[in-house]
Scaffold this motif. Structure first.
Motif, short mmCIF file in Angstrom:
data_model
loop_
_atom_site.label_atom_id
_atom_site.label_comp_id
_atom_site.label_asym_id
_atom_site.label_seq_id
_atom_site.Cartn_x
_atom_site.Cartn_y
_atom_site.Cartn_z
N LEU A 180 0.84 -1.20 0.00
CA LEU A 180 0.00 0.00 0.00
C LEU A 180 0.87 1.25 0.00
N HIS A 181 1.89 1.26 0.85
CA HIS A 181 2.83 2.38 0.93
C HIS A 181 3.47 2.64 -0.44
N ASP A 182 3.95 1.57 -1.07
CA ASP A 182 4.65 1.72 -2.35
C ASP A 182 3.72 2.20 -3.46
N THR A 183 2.46 1.74 -3.41
CA THR A 183 1.48 2.17 -4.41
C THR A 183 1.16 3.65 -4.24
N LEU A 184 0.94 4.06 -2.99
CA LEU A 184 0.64 5.47 -2.72
C LEU A 184 1.80 6.38 -3.11
N LYS A 185 3.00 5.87 -2.91
CA LYS A 185 4.21 6.66 -3.19
C LYS A 185 4.28 7.07 -4.67
N LYS A 186 3.68 6.27 -5.53
CA LYS A 186 3.74 6.53 -6.98
C LYS A 186 2.67 7.52 -7.45
N LEU A 187 1.75 7.86 -6.55
CA LEU A 187 0.64 8.74 -6.93
C LEU A 187 1.03 10.21 -6.83
N PRO A 188 0.33 11.10 -7.51
CA PRO A 188 0.58 12.54 -7.38
C PRO A 188 -0.01 13.05 -6.06
N LEU A 189 0.77 12.95 -5.02
CA LEU A 189 0.29 13.29 -3.68
C LEU A 189 0.40 14.78 -3.40
N PRO A 190 -0.41 15.29 -2.46
CA PRO A 190 -0.34 16.71 -2.08
C PRO A 190 1.01 17.07 -1.47
N LYS A 191 1.30 18.35 -1.38
CA LYS A 191 2.61 18.80 -0.89
C LYS A 191 2.86 18.42 0.56
N ASN A 192 1.80 18.21 1.33
CA ASN A 192 1.98 17.86 2.75
C ASN A 192 1.90 16.36 3.00
N VAL A 193 2.14 15.59 1.94
CA VAL A 193 2.19 14.12 2.07
C VAL A 193 3.45 13.61 1.40
N GLU A 194 4.22 12.81 2.13
CA GLU A 194 5.42 12.20 1.57
C GLU A 194 5.52 10.79 2.14
N MET A 195 5.36 9.81 1.29
CA MET A 195 5.41 8.42 1.75
C MET A 195 6.87 7.97 1.85
N ARG A 196 7.44 8.15 3.05
CA ARG A 196 8.83 7.73 3.23
C ARG A 196 9.02 6.79 4.43
N GLU A 197 8.06 6.74 5.34
CA GLU A 197 8.21 5.91 6.53
C GLU A 197 7.14 4.82 6.60
N ILE A 198 7.56 3.65 7.12
CA ILE A 198 6.62 2.57 7.44
C ILE A 198 6.94 2.12 8.86
N SER A 199 6.03 2.42 9.77
CA SER A 199 6.22 2.04 11.17
C SER A 199 5.49 0.72 11.41
N MET A 200 6.26 -0.36 11.46
CA MET A 200 5.66 -1.67 11.77
C MET A 200 6.74 -2.55 12.38
N GLY A 201 6.30 -3.40 13.31
CA GLY A 201 7.22 -4.29 13.99
C GLY A 201 7.44 -3.88 15.44
N MET A 202 7.35 -4.89 16.34
CA MET A 202 7.55 -4.67 17.76
C MET A 202 8.55 -5.70 18.29
N SER A 203 8.64 -5.84 19.60
CA SER A 203 9.66 -6.73 20.18
C SER A 203 9.64 -8.14 19.60
N SER A 204 8.45 -8.66 19.35
CA SER A 204 8.33 -10.06 18.92
C SER A 204 8.49 -10.27 17.42
N ASP A 205 8.37 -9.19 16.64
CA ASP A 205 8.36 -9.40 15.18
C ASP A 205 9.13 -8.33 14.40
N TYR A 206 10.06 -7.63 15.08
CA TYR A 206 10.74 -6.52 14.39
C TYR A 206 11.64 -6.98 13.25
N LEU A 207 12.20 -8.19 13.36
CA LEU A 207 13.05 -8.69 12.27
C LEU A 207 12.21 -9.04 11.05
#
Length: 227
Positions: A177-204
């Motif tokens: 989803l992140h990669d698909t959105l990144k290719k779209l003509p997004l507004p100036k206040n949107v930049e798809m550069r971060e994906i926050s996912m993963g915690m102690s049990s599944d960060y790898l």
């Protein structure tokens, strides 16, 4: 937990990172100031909390160069308390909340960085946007009037399960989803550069699937005391 333990835990976690550029957000919820100070002395500057009262109390007592991350469900009437200092809000799970963040940020003359929390888990207890809501909002007109927020990516919480296959699929969904959105003509206040996912049990696992920031608590500080 002793100072050497926190420092050693951080060292061991960092040594396992598959992506050295992935940001480690130390989840310090329910942990005392002393434990956060120890992690700070070991080089950590990014800390995550899930309660507004706790994050404001801690921020007032700890060094100014700490970057505070709001990672828990955020109520609209509490945004004003963190607006003056918050570094990044991971858990923006609705348009109504985003509007409130923009409003409070304007009052304190700041631009607040936000991640849009996407509903990827097969659990009713989780919050977040679905795919259709995201496309509709990001490609609509309403976002163009929000001058005091900067959307920098997406956040997701996987299902609480021991199935690596289920978790991996959910992480893949968020990355795609992140990669698909990144290719779209997004507004100036949107930049798809971060994906926050993963915690102690599944960060790898999360890093294997493209996470740029992981939220690690118990693996650093030990299990939490909710009393």
């Amino acid at each position: 937990m002793q100072k050497t333990e926190i420092s050693q835990n951080l060292k061991e976690i960092k040594a396992t990172f598959l992506n050295p550029d992935c940001l480690l957000v130390a989840v310090s919820k329910t942990k005392p100031i002393s434990a956060i100070q120890q992690a700070y002395e070991a080089g950590i500057r990014d800390f995550g909390e899930n309660k507004v009262q706790e994050i404001t109390e801690k921020a007032s007592q700890l060094p100014d160069d700490i970057k505070w991350h709001m990672i828990g469900h955020l109520q609209r009437n509490k945004v004003k308390f963190i607006a003056p200092f918050i570094h990044l809000i991971h858990s923006v799970d609705s348009l109504r909340l985003l509007k409130q963040i923009n409003k409070e940020a304007e009052k304190v003359n700041r631009t607040i960085n936000c991640l849009l929390q996407v509903y990827i888990a097969n659990e009713e207890t989780k919050f977040g946007w679905d795919k259709e809501e995201l496309y509709s909002f990001l490609l609509g007109d309403e976002i163009n009037s929000m001058n005091n927020i900067q959307i920098v990516g997406l956040m997701g919480m996987a299902t609480n399960t021991s199935s690596e296959e289920v978790i991996r699929e959910e992480f893949k969904t968020l990355k795609n989803l992140h990669d698909t959105l990144k290719k779209l003509p997004l507004p100036k206040n949107v930049e798809m550069r971060e994906i926050s996912m993963g915690m102690s049990s599944d960060y790898l696992l999360a890093q294997q699937e493209g996470s740029t920031m992981v939220r690690i608590g118990s693996a650093i500080f030990g299990f939490r005391n909710y009393n």
